[in-house]
Design a protein around this motif. Structure first.
Motif, PDB file in Angstrom:
ATOM      1  N   LEU A  11       0.856  -1.178   0.000  1.00 46.83           N
ATOM      2  CA  LEU A  11       0.000   0.000   0.000  1.00 46.83           C
ATOM      3  C   LEU A  11       0.897   1.233   0.000  1.00 46.83           C
ATOM      4  N   THR A  12       0.708   2.094  -0.953  1.00 42.38           N
ATOM      5  CA  THR A  12       1.454   3.346  -1.013  1.00 42.38           C
ATOM      6  C   THR A  12       0.508   4.478  -0.661  1.00 42.38           C
ATOM      7  N   ILE A  13       0.925   5.278   0.304  1.00 45.05           N
ATOM      8  CA  ILE A  13       0.127   6.414   0.739  1.00 45.05           C
ATOM      9  C   ILE A  13       0.870   7.680   0.333  1.00 45.05           C
ATOM     10  N   LYS A  14       0.249   8.471  -0.518  1.00 44.14           N
ATOM     11  CA  LYS A  14       0.867   9.721  -0.946  1.00 44.14           C
ATOM     12  C   LYS A  14       0.383  10.854  -0.046  1.00 44.14           C
ATOM     13  N   VAL A  15       1.336  11.607   0.468  1.00 46.18           N
ATOM     14  CA  VAL A  15       1.001  12.730   1.341  1.00 46.18           C
ATOM     15  C   VAL A  15       1.792  13.945   0.893  1.00 46.18           C
ATOM     16  N   ASN A  16       1.281  15.127   1.203  1.00 45.59           N
ATOM     17  CA  ASN A  16       2.025  16.332   0.859  1.00 45.59           C
ATOM     18  C   ASN A  16       2.884  16.752   2.050  1.00 45.59           C
ATOM     19  N   ASN A  17       3.746  17.730   1.840  1.00 44.85           N
ATOM     20  CA  ASN A  17       4.655  18.181   2.897  1.00 44.85           C
ATOM     21  C   ASN A  17       3.928  18.668   4.137  1.00 44.85           C
ATOM     22  N   THR A  19       1.170  17.569   5.497  1.00 42.24           N
ATOM     23  CA  THR A  19       0.550  16.518   6.309  1.00 42.24           C
ATOM     24  C   THR A  19       1.467  15.314   6.533  1.00 42.24           C
ATOM     25  N   TYR A  20       2.704  15.410   6.065  1.00 41.89           N
ATOM     26  CA  TYR A  20       3.609  14.255   6.120  1.00 41.89           C
ATOM     27  C   TYR A  20       3.832  13.742   7.542  1.00 41.89           C
ATOM     28  N   VAL A  41       1.382  17.188  19.949  1.00 39.51           N
ATOM     29  CA  VAL A  41       2.629  17.590  20.612  1.00 39.51           C
ATOM     30  C   VAL A  41       3.832  17.035  19.843  1.00 39.51           C
ATOM     31  N   LEU A  42       3.753  15.786  19.428  1.00 39.69           N
ATOM     32  CA  LEU A  42       4.862  15.189  18.680  1.00 39.69           C
ATOM     33  C   LEU A  42       5.103  15.902  17.352  1.00 39.69           C
ATOM     34  N   ILE A  43       4.042  16.285  16.678  1.00 39.62           N
ATOM     35  CA  ILE A  43       4.198  17.026  15.414  1.00 39.62           C
ATOM     36  C   ILE A  43       5.029  18.280  15.648  1.00 39.62           C
ATOM     37  N   GLU A  44       4.730  19.000  16.711  1.00 46.12           N
ATOM     38  CA  GLU A  44       5.465  20.237  16.996  1.00 46.12           C
ATOM     39  C   GLU A  44       6.927  19.963  17.325  1.00 46.12           C
TER      40      GLU A  44
END
Length: 127
Positions: A11-17, A19-20, A41-44
């Motif tokens: 499965l390939t999931i394409k995401v943009n910068n 939402t990566y 919190v982890l995203i930050e």
């Protein structure tokens, strides 16, 4: 006697910068038992780390900066969190060993640092 089902699916999931990082963490959500607040919190923290890595190749020094008082306060403010809520999330991430104590301070577990490709293997045993 146990049998194992052997099928390979990809499965390939394409995401943009934009939402990566979130998409990457959502893949780990179930395994690491991450809440929405944990992910926010982890995203930050990961975003701060990635910015620091652009100018400094020493990960230990980057993580010292990521988890300094000013950046913790920045994350709390950006996410509109009370200090109490932030500290609870921080402690929960430490208990899950997602934030790890080192001799230099803290660092993120390498599992939550996004990579270009990741493979999950599921094995089901039929009894």
């Amino acid at each position: 006697m146990t049998n194992t089902i052997n099928q390979h699916k990809s499965l390939t999931i394409k995401v943009n910068n934009d939402t990566y990082i979130k998409s990457y963490l959502l893949l780990w959500r179930g395994y690491l038992e991450l809440t929405n607040s944990d992910i926010d919190v982890l995203i930050e923290f990961i975003t701060i780390f990635n910015q620091l890595k652009l100018t400094n190749s020493n990960e230990d020094l980057c993580f010292i900066e990521v988890f300094n008082r000013d950046n913790r306060k920045f994350v709390m403010t950006k996410l509109n969190m009370s200090e109490y809520s932030f500290n609870n999330i921080f402690m929960r991430l430490k208990k899950k060993v997602i934030i790890q104590k080192t001799k230099y301070g803290y660092r993120l577990n390498s599992k939550v640092l996004p990579v270009d490709s990741i493979t999950f293997n599921f094995k089901q045993e039929i009894v």
